[in-house]
Design a protein around this motif. Structure first.
Motif, PDB file in Angstrom:
ATOM      1  N   MET A   1       0.834  -1.212   0.000  1.00 14.98           N
ATOM      2  CA  MET A   1       0.000   0.000   0.000  1.00 14.98           C
ATOM      3  C   MET A   1       0.865   1.257   0.000  1.00 14.98           C
TER       4      MET A   1
ATOM      5  N   THR B   1      -2.656   3.959   7.056  1.00  8.49           N
ATOM      6  CA  THR B   1      -2.965   2.653   6.491  1.00  8.49           C
ATOM      7  C   THR B   1      -3.204   1.616   7.586  1.00  8.49           C
TER       8      THR B   1
ATOM      9  N   CYS C   1      -6.727   4.462   4.697  1.00 16.80           N
ATOM     10  CA  CYS C   1      -6.683   3.370   3.724  1.00 16.80           C
ATOM     11  C   CYS C   1      -6.586   2.041   4.462  1.00 16.80           C
ATOM     12  N   GLY C   2      -7.681   1.262   4.402  1.00 17.31           N
ATOM     13  CA  GLY C   2      -7.696  -0.013   5.114  1.00 17.31           C
ATOM     14  C   GLY C   2      -8.177   0.108   6.540  1.00 17.31           C
TER      15      GLY C   2
ATOM     16  N   LEU D   1     -11.071   4.679   2.771  1.00 16.86           N
ATOM     17  CA  LEU D   1     -11.162   3.461   1.970  1.00 16.86           C
ATOM     18  C   LEU D   1     -11.075   2.300   2.960  1.00 16.86           C
ATOM     19  N   THR D   2     -12.206   1.719   3.301  1.00 17.76           N
ATOM     20  CA  THR D   2     -12.238   0.675   4.321  1.00 17.76           C
ATOM     21  C   THR D   2     -12.320  -0.701   3.675  1.00 17.76           C
ATOM     22  N   PHE D   3     -11.603  -1.673   4.214  1.00 22.91           N
ATOM     23  CA  PHE D   3     -11.595  -3.023   3.661  1.00 22.91           C
ATOM     24  C   PHE D   3     -12.759  -3.835   4.216  1.00 22.91           C
TER      25      PHE D   3
ATOM     26  N   GLU E   1      -3.993  -1.492  -5.566  1.00 22.11           N
ATOM     27  CA  GLU E   1      -5.013  -0.599  -6.116  1.00 22.11           C
ATOM     28  C   GLU E   1      -5.535   0.361  -5.058  1.00 22.11           C
ATOM     29  N   ALA E   2      -5.742  -0.147  -3.835  1.00 20.84           N
ATOM     30  CA  ALA E   2      -6.233   0.712  -2.751  1.00 20.84           C
ATOM     31  C   ALA E   2      -5.199   1.770  -2.386  1.00 20.84           C
TER      32      ALA E   2
ATOM     33  N   ARG F   1      -5.094   4.426  -5.067  1.00 15.73           N
ATOM     34  CA  ARG F   1      -6.259   5.305  -4.969  1.00 15.73           C
ATOM     35  C   ARG F   1      -6.099   6.279  -3.810  1.00 15.73           C
ATOM     36  N   ALA F   2      -5.573   5.783  -2.680  1.00 13.82           N
ATOM     37  CA  ALA F   2      -5.330   6.660  -1.535  1.00 13.82           C
ATOM     38  C   ALA F   2      -4.365   7.779  -1.907  1.00 13.82           C
TER      39      ALA F   2
ATOM     40  N   VAL G   1     -13.856  -1.359   0.116  1.00 10.28           N
ATOM     41  CA  VAL G   1     -13.015  -2.111  -0.807  1.00 10.28           C
ATOM     42  C   VAL G   1     -13.339  -3.592  -0.625  1.00 10.28           C
TER      43      VAL G   1
END
Length: 363
Positions: A78, A131, A161-162, A176-178, A325-326, A329-330, A348
């Motif tokens: 990431m 992250t 991110c995550g 952006l949450t997994f 990809e995440a 995007r972040a 995500v």
């Protein structure tokens, strides 16, 4: 009343000169002293005077990327993707230059996470990307929220991110949450569909959101077939789901030790679900040490789909998170080159990737 350098010095029980050295980074200072000064700076919300003060609402060409462990491929992938988007764009910095992306390795320390946010605030960072999962601690969550709100007020873009959405910063942070719950549920449903009922679970650190969400997905799949609380079919009558779950770190050694403990508690296990792919490697080593074959005797599954997962023997069944990809995007969101998702939060998706490490249990 605005805090002064003297106020910081008094709170940290050091001289004003020492505070200046810590903030300017131009002279070596003992780690304990440095931490004490930064804690005082944070508590007093001190802002540098003079020229720096006049620029407090401006941003520099610096972008911070916070990770728990840069040596862990989960974070490394990431961070690399985000850094490529942040630092590789011509003409995005002030005066036409590129942004400088700095990876901040917290080592999983909540104190270190707050310290880095303080330093990035002091440097008037253009953006901050956090992250991975968050610490399950209300006090720390409130402190992080306050830090991010201050950063955003000064013009810093904030991207998670995550991580799950962080209360209190929904309006200033893009998340952006997994789908850790969904991924965990689909993975266990896969094992159940193969016929497994005696499934051990090697979980991550109990205080992390990622751990809780993946375990909740696992338990939801078990509940759907009536195995939420009672002992597993064919297992000992007193074996519960809690006893079939062992927590540890997100590393190979923890997976090894936890799997040995699971085999001690329930020797007739037919499958082991690991918190991530690295933990799954440790689980495989423990099973082989006990003379058990994978998947003929015990199936093994991981999470994340790290690059090595397809190359191990047998290839690892796992849940794929699009980490690169995440991260990319972040990075674009941090640079303002992609519009935030509606409501500021995007899920995500986690996708099941079935490979050779899982099979039907022996009859």
């Amino acid at each position: 009343m605005t805090a002064t350098l003297a106020d910081v010095a008094a709170r940290a029980r050091v001289s004003p000169a020492t505070v200046s050295r810590v903030l300017n980074g131009n002279y070596p200072v003992a780690a304990s002293t440095r931490d004490r000064v930064l804690r005082a700076v944070d508590e007093l919300d001190y802002v540098l005077n003079g020229q720096a003060s006049s620029l407090a609402a401006a941003t520099s060409d610096l972008v911070g990327i916070l990770v728990n462990d840069i040596a862990d491929p989960f974070f490394g992938i990431m961070a690399s993707a985000a850094q490529s988007e942040i630092g590789g764009q011509e003409g995005t910095g002030r005066g036409g230059g590129e942004k400088l992306a700095v990876v901040c390795n917290t080592g999983g320390s909540p104190e270190r996470e707050l310290t880095y946010l303080t330093l990035l605030q002091r440097q008037r960072a253009a953006a901050v990307v956090l992250t991975g999962g968050a610490l399950e601690d209300p006090g720390h969550s409130a402190a992080v929220s306050a830090k991010l709100a201050r950063l955003a007020d000064a013009g810093t873009r904030v991207v998670l991110c995550g991580r799950p959405p962080l209360p209190g910063v929904e309006s200033v942070a893009t998340t952006l949450t997994f789908d850790n719950r969904g991924g965990g549920q689909r993975l266990t449903e896969h094992l159940l569909s193969l016929g497994h009922r005696r499934i051990g679970y090697v979980a991550g650190p109990v205080e992390r959101t990622t751990t809780r969400h993946r375990l909740e997905g696992h338990r939801a799949a078990l509940a759907a077939v009536g195995l939420a609380e009672k002992g597993l079919a064919g297992g000992g009558p007193d074996v519960t789901q809690d006893q079939l779950t062992v927590h540890g770190g997100y590393d190979r050694g923890s997976g090894y030790r936890a799997t040995l403990e699971l085999l001690h508690r329930e020797p007739s296990l037919t499958a082991v679900v690991a918190a991530n792919d690295t933990v799954a490697l440790g689980a495989c080593a423990a099973l082989r040490e006990r003379g058990l074959r994978i998947p003929e005797d015990v199936s093994v599954a991981g999470f994340d789909d790290l690059p090595f997962s397809v190359d191990v023997v047998p290839a690892l069944t796992t849940v794929r998170l699009p980490l690169y990809e995440a991260g990319a995007r972040a990075g674009r969101l941090a640079m303002g080159r992609e519009a935030p998702p509606e409501g500021g939060v995007a899920m995500v998706r986690a996708e099941l990737t079935a490979r050779a490490s899982t099979a039907a249990p022996r009859q």
